[in-house]
Design a protein around this motif. Structure first.
Motif, PDB file in Angstrom:
ATOM      1  N   ILE A 222       0.902  -1.040   0.012  1.00 61.69           N
ATOM      2  CA  ILE A 222       0.021   0.102  -0.144  1.00 61.69           C
ATOM      3  C   ILE A 222       0.901   1.286  -0.046  1.00 61.69           C
ATOM      4  N   PHE A 223       0.439   2.068  -0.840  1.00 63.02           N
ATOM      5  CA  PHE A 223       1.345   3.437  -0.825  1.00 63.02           C
ATOM      6  C   PHE A 223      -0.024   4.262   0.124  1.00 63.02           C
ATOM      7  N   PRO A 224       0.261   4.709   1.575  1.00 65.00           N
ATOM      8  CA  PRO A 224      -0.701   5.326   2.155  1.00 65.00           C
ATOM      9  C   PRO A 224      -1.293   6.500   1.803  1.00 65.00           C
ATOM     10  N   GLY A 225      -0.524   7.352   1.035  1.00 62.11           N
ATOM     11  CA  GLY A 225      -1.087   8.698   0.583  1.00 62.11           C
ATOM     12  C   GLY A 225      -1.925   8.387  -0.762  1.00 62.11           C
ATOM     13  N   LEU A 477       4.620  -8.046  -8.750  1.00 63.29           N
ATOM     14  CA  LEU A 477       4.072  -7.768 -10.318  1.00 63.29           C
ATOM     15  C   LEU A 477       4.147  -6.305 -10.485  1.00 63.29           C
ATOM     16  N   GLY A 478       3.941  -5.443  -9.387  1.00 67.67           N
ATOM     17  CA  GLY A 478       3.819  -4.060  -9.612  1.00 67.67           C
ATOM     18  C   GLY A 478       4.334  -3.498  -8.430  1.00 67.67           C
ATOM     19  N   GLY A 479       4.590  -1.812  -8.131  1.00 67.75           N
ATOM     20  CA  GLY A 479       4.926  -1.268  -7.010  1.00 67.75           C
ATOM     21  C   GLY A 479       5.239   0.237  -7.338  1.00 67.75           C
ATOM     22  N   VAL A 480       5.812   1.033  -6.342  1.00 74.48           N
ATOM     23  CA  VAL A 480       5.853   2.345  -6.374  1.00 74.48           C
ATOM     24  C   VAL A 480       6.829   2.629  -7.398  1.00 74.48           C
ATOM     25  N   ASP A 481       7.817   1.851  -7.883  1.00 74.83           N
ATOM     26  CA  ASP A 481       8.854   2.344  -8.784  1.00 74.83           C
ATOM     27  C   ASP A 481       8.461   1.692 -10.311  1.00 74.83           C
ATOM     28  N   SER A 482       7.345   1.249 -10.355  1.00 71.85           N
ATOM     29  CA  SER A 482       7.081   1.002 -11.856  1.00 71.85           C
ATOM     30  C   SER A 482       5.759   0.995 -12.382  1.00 71.85           C
ATOM     31  N   PRO A 483       5.520   1.227 -13.640  1.00 70.51           N
ATOM     32  CA  PRO A 483       3.970   1.569 -14.159  1.00 70.51           C
ATOM     33  C   PRO A 483       3.021   0.469 -13.632  1.00 70.51           C
ATOM     34  N   ARG A 484       1.912   0.838 -13.617  1.00 75.77           N
ATOM     35  CA  ARG A 484       0.726   0.087 -13.325  1.00 75.77           C
ATOM     36  C   ARG A 484       0.778  -1.321 -14.038  1.00 75.77           C
ATOM     37  N   PHE A 512       0.401  -5.142  -5.401  1.00 73.09           N
ATOM     38  CA  PHE A 512       0.188  -3.840  -5.430  1.00 73.09           C
ATOM     39  C   PHE A 512      -1.161  -3.355  -5.458  1.00 73.09           C
ATOM     40  N   TYR A 513      -1.615  -2.415  -4.504  1.00 72.56           N
ATOM     41  CA  TYR A 513      -3.012  -2.093  -4.178  1.00 72.56           C
ATOM     42  C   TYR A 513      -3.543  -1.764  -5.771  1.00 72.56           C
ATOM     43  N   GLY A 514      -4.790  -2.184  -5.882  1.00 72.48           N
ATOM     44  CA  GLY A 514      -5.550  -1.636  -7.254  1.00 72.48           C
ATOM     45  C   GLY A 514      -4.923  -2.602  -8.287  1.00 72.48           C
ATOM     46  N   GLU A 529       1.551  18.045 -14.240  1.00 68.10           N
ATOM     47  CA  GLU A 529       2.820  17.643 -14.825  1.00 68.10           C
ATOM     48  C   GLU A 529       3.938  17.532 -13.878  1.00 68.10           C
ATOM     49  N   ASP A 530       3.794  18.155 -12.478  1.00 63.57           N
ATOM     50  CA  ASP A 530       4.933  18.128 -11.551  1.00 63.57           C
ATOM     51  C   ASP A 530       4.736  16.813 -10.811  1.00 63.57           C
ATOM     52  N   VAL A 531       3.806  16.048 -11.049  1.00 67.52           N
ATOM     53  CA  VAL A 531       3.595  14.688 -10.559  1.00 67.52           C
ATOM     54  C   VAL A 531       3.458  13.615 -11.588  1.00 67.52           C
ATOM     55  N   SER A 532       4.243  13.879 -12.797  1.00 68.68           N
ATOM     56  CA  SER A 532       4.084  12.828 -13.735  1.00 68.68           C
ATOM     57  C   SER A 532       4.965  11.573 -13.321  1.00 68.68           C
ATOM     58  N   HIS A 533       5.895  11.790 -12.604  1.00 72.88           N
ATOM     59  CA  HIS A 533       6.661  10.790 -12.660  1.00 72.88           C
ATOM     60  C   HIS A 533       6.413   9.585 -11.256  1.00 72.88           C
ATOM     61  N   VAL A 534       5.229  10.024 -10.795  1.00 71.25           N
ATOM     62  CA  VAL A 534       4.394   9.095  -9.709  1.00 71.25           C
ATOM     63  C   VAL A 534       3.047   8.803 -10.258  1.00 71.25           C
TER      64      VAL A 534
END
Length: 674
Positions: A222-225, A477-484, A512-514, A529-534
């Motif tokens: 889970i990404f808490p935010g 299979l997924g995570g905070v460092d890779s695309p969905r 990974f959640y979702g 655009e400032d959050v496109s990396h996440v």
């Protein structure tokens, strides 16, 4: 000496003393038909001057028998007080042995020849061997032997019956004894039956190989935010996670992994820029909220794992040390106290010692494990091994606490990059051994668009499967460092099928959640655009067509599957827990680990994976990750089996593999025939 009665006529010979006929009671009962022996020593009645001799010598020696029978003492002279008239008459022998009564009546014959005595003695001996005369020779007279104290058996008593009163057991209460024995035996039988029943009821219903709580169990990342916003401020929080505990528990999750809960300068878009690992990001909540989260999930038997971004943290430690007026490797950090808003400052001797204190801090808050991220950047440190050993020792001191079972060991997780870095260097081989013996899980990322067979075979053929006791793989299979995941597949709703494939891999699966509902990356928006990396950290969709009342920090993504699609995750998790062929990562055989997972067939769209275990049914999962319905003839691999799980309409049916058809995004799990 014997006194003769009168001077005229033949002398009257008194009856011989019966002392030579005395026998002890034991001998008479043991040898009832033998003639009793005379006393060991006695005075011959016909000899005046000779010393006492042994009785048996007198009997055997003919010269010892005196022909003068007149000197033999009578019974009255030997036992004057005995009344022999009261004795019952002996039974009459046959007529050919008529001389025996004469011998017993005092031997009234006037003959004094020794032959007569010998004949008479022989006749008497023959009579003594006749059992019909034993009972008639019994006397109640007390024997004079031993001073008359002990009543003896005078004469021949070999055939005498004992008085029933002499046997003590005849006076016992046998009815009571029989009752006690019966009920005692019945009580013992009932007790044995109860013990057997109690033992049987305590036996386990299954004989499956044991494992730790984190081995083969489902981990939910889970990404808490971005999970759930409980206060409508646009950012997820800890209370939002706690409110969804039933959803997480319904999927069969055994542990949740929180990516980052630590404060950063720009959270959540720069969540990784962390300077303090003993504080909680204020946007997420307080320590009270965190304590509630831990307590809530522990009630559901779900463990808590924290990600510790050591790379960013060590970077800030080094930068702060350069500008510090103190020693270069000492700094002051803030330690939050739960029951107070005050902050306590304490000194840490070096940067590596800080990690131990951080672990202790969160362990005291009932955290169950840690993912040490970016650890591969520090394997060249000279003290790397000692630090890893110290960190593991800190965890061991907290095992079995926090109200959870004793088997709830605290765990350490690292990335596969750590193992690969050490495995490729011969100089660092000892450090590799330290990692393999002190970490519990190693995170392996699976790319579903690459050659899955090669990825699985590389892990199963690597160093982690070379010896038991080494870490289990953690499949992500997924995570905070890779695309969905849904954004990387040909069709978004195939993400559920991919998740089910990952849950049948040999090790510990991670979701990974979702991904269970086909959640995609956030939509492109020029305002973000400032959050496109996440963009992969999109908010969780709790409704298929959710109307957003609050503008979230990241544009919403699409969910291509309904929320109840998580039921297939739950069914697969239950199947894992009940099937060693699935939850075990290998087979222990002859001192080595043998892989129990094989990719039987794979192409761009279809995956066929088999799991097996000795004396258990094998399981096969077939998943279609393509856009079109796929039909295959897999009869060369398997014949058939029962479908135990299907995202389509095959559940409960018997399926043959000669003509297998799956629609896009469908997955089935088949229990093969033995």
């Amino acid at each position: 000496m014997t006194e003769l009665k009168g001077s005229a006529g033949p002398p009257t010979l008194s009856a011989p003393s019966p002392e030579f006929l005395l026998v002890d009671e034991e001998s008479s009962s043991t040898y009832p038909l033998l003639t009793p022996s005379p006393p060991a020593e006695f005075d011959h009645p016909l000899t005046l001057d000779t010393p006492p001799v042994l009785a048996y010598e007198r009997q055997l020696s003919p010269s010892s028998i005196d022909t003068d029978l007149s000197s033999i003492p009578t019974l009255s002279s030997v036992a004057p007080n005995t009344d022999y008239s009261a004795l019952p008459p002996p039974s009459q022998p046959p007529t050919d042995q008529g001389k025996l009564p004469e011998a017993h009546s005092g031997m009234g014959s006037s003959s004094s020849s020794s032959s007569v005595l010998q004949d008479t003695t022989a006749s008497a001996s023959a009579q003594l061997l006749n059992p019909h005369h034993y009972l008639g020779l019994v006397s109640d007279v007390n024997c004079q032997e031993n001073g008359g104290i002990k009543p003896g058996l005078c004469g021949i008593t070999l055939g005498t019956r004992k008085n029933p009163q002499d046997f003590c057991f005849l006076s016992w209460n046998w009815p009571l004894i029989r009752k006690c024995c019966f009920w005692g035996l019945m009580s013992l039988t009932v007790a044995c039956v109860c013990v057997i029943i109690g033992y049987i009821t305590t036996l386990p219903t299954r004989c499956d190989p044991p494992r730790a709580w984190y081995q083969g169990s489902l981990i939910y990342e889970i990404f808490p935010g971005s999970f759930h916003d409980s206060d409508d401020d646009g950012v997820g929080d800890l209370r939002g996670i706690s409110s969804k505990v039933h959803y997480i528990e319904s999927m069969g999750v055994r542990g949740i992994r929180l990516n980052s809960i630590f404060p950063s300068n720009h959270y959540p878009e720069h969540y990784y820029d962390v300077e303090n690992l003993t504080q909680i990001e204020p946007t997420l909540g307080s320590f009270t909220d965190f304590g509630l989260l831990v307590k809530t999930f522990h009630k559901m038997n779900i463990s808590i794992i924290l990600d510790l971004p050591l790379g960013s943290f060590f970077k800030h430690l080094e930068e702060n040390a350069k500008y510090s007026s103190g020693p270069p490797h000492h700094m002051i950090i803030n330690n939050h106290i739960l029951n107070s808003s005050n902050k306590t400052a304490y000194s840490i001797p070096d940067s590596h010692g800080v990690v131990s204190e951080i672990l202790k801090f969160w362990l005291n808050l009932d955290v169950d494990g840690f993912y040490l991220k970016d650890l591969e950047n520090f394997v060249h440190d000279d003290k790397f091994q000692s630090h890893v050993q110290e960190w593991k020792a800190v965890l061991k001191r907290h095992n079995g606490g926090n109200g959870l079972p004793a088997s709830n060991d605290k765990i350490l997780i690292c990335s596969e990059k750590v193992v690969k870095t050490l495995e490729n260097s011969q100089i660092l081989s000892s450090k590799l051994t330290t990692v393999l013996t002190h970490f519990d899980l190693v995170d392996h990322h699976i790319n579903m668009r690459s050659d899955l067979k090669q990825q699985i075979d590389t892990v199963q053929g690597g160093v982690m499967f070379s010896r038991p006791g080494y870490p289990w793989p953690l499949w992500s299979l997924g995570g905070v460092d890779s695309p969905r995941l849904a954004s990387r597949l040909q069709i978004a709703n195939a993400s559920l099928a991919a998740v089910l494939v990952g849950m049948l891999l040999p090790g510990t699966p991670s979701i990974f959640y979702g991904d269970e509902i086909g959640l995609t990356n956030s939509k492109s928006d020029s305002d973000y655009e400032d959050v496109s990396h996440v963009q992969q950290l999109v908010m969780m969709r709790w409704q298929m067509h959710q109307h957003l009342r609050t503008l979230h920090w990241l544009p919403a993504g699409d969910a291509h599957l309904p929320l109840d699609s998580a039921r297939w995750v739950s069914e697969t998790a239950v199947l894992r827990d009940l099937s060693p062929a699935i939850y075990m990562h290998a087979i222990w055989r002859e001192g080595s680990l043998v892989p129990n997972c094989a990719i039987k067939y794979v192409d761009k769209t279809l995956i066929v994976l088999e799991r097996l275990y000795p004396r258990r049914n094998s399981y096969v999962i077939v998943a279609n990750l393509g856009r079109e319905t796929e039909t295959r003839d897999l009869s060369k691999l398997f014949y058939g089996g029962h479908v135990v799980l299907s995202t389509g309409e095959h559940t409960g049916k018997y399926l043959t593999f000669h003509k297998l058809a799956l629609y896009p995004g469908e997955a089935i799990v088949v229990k093969l025939d033995k």
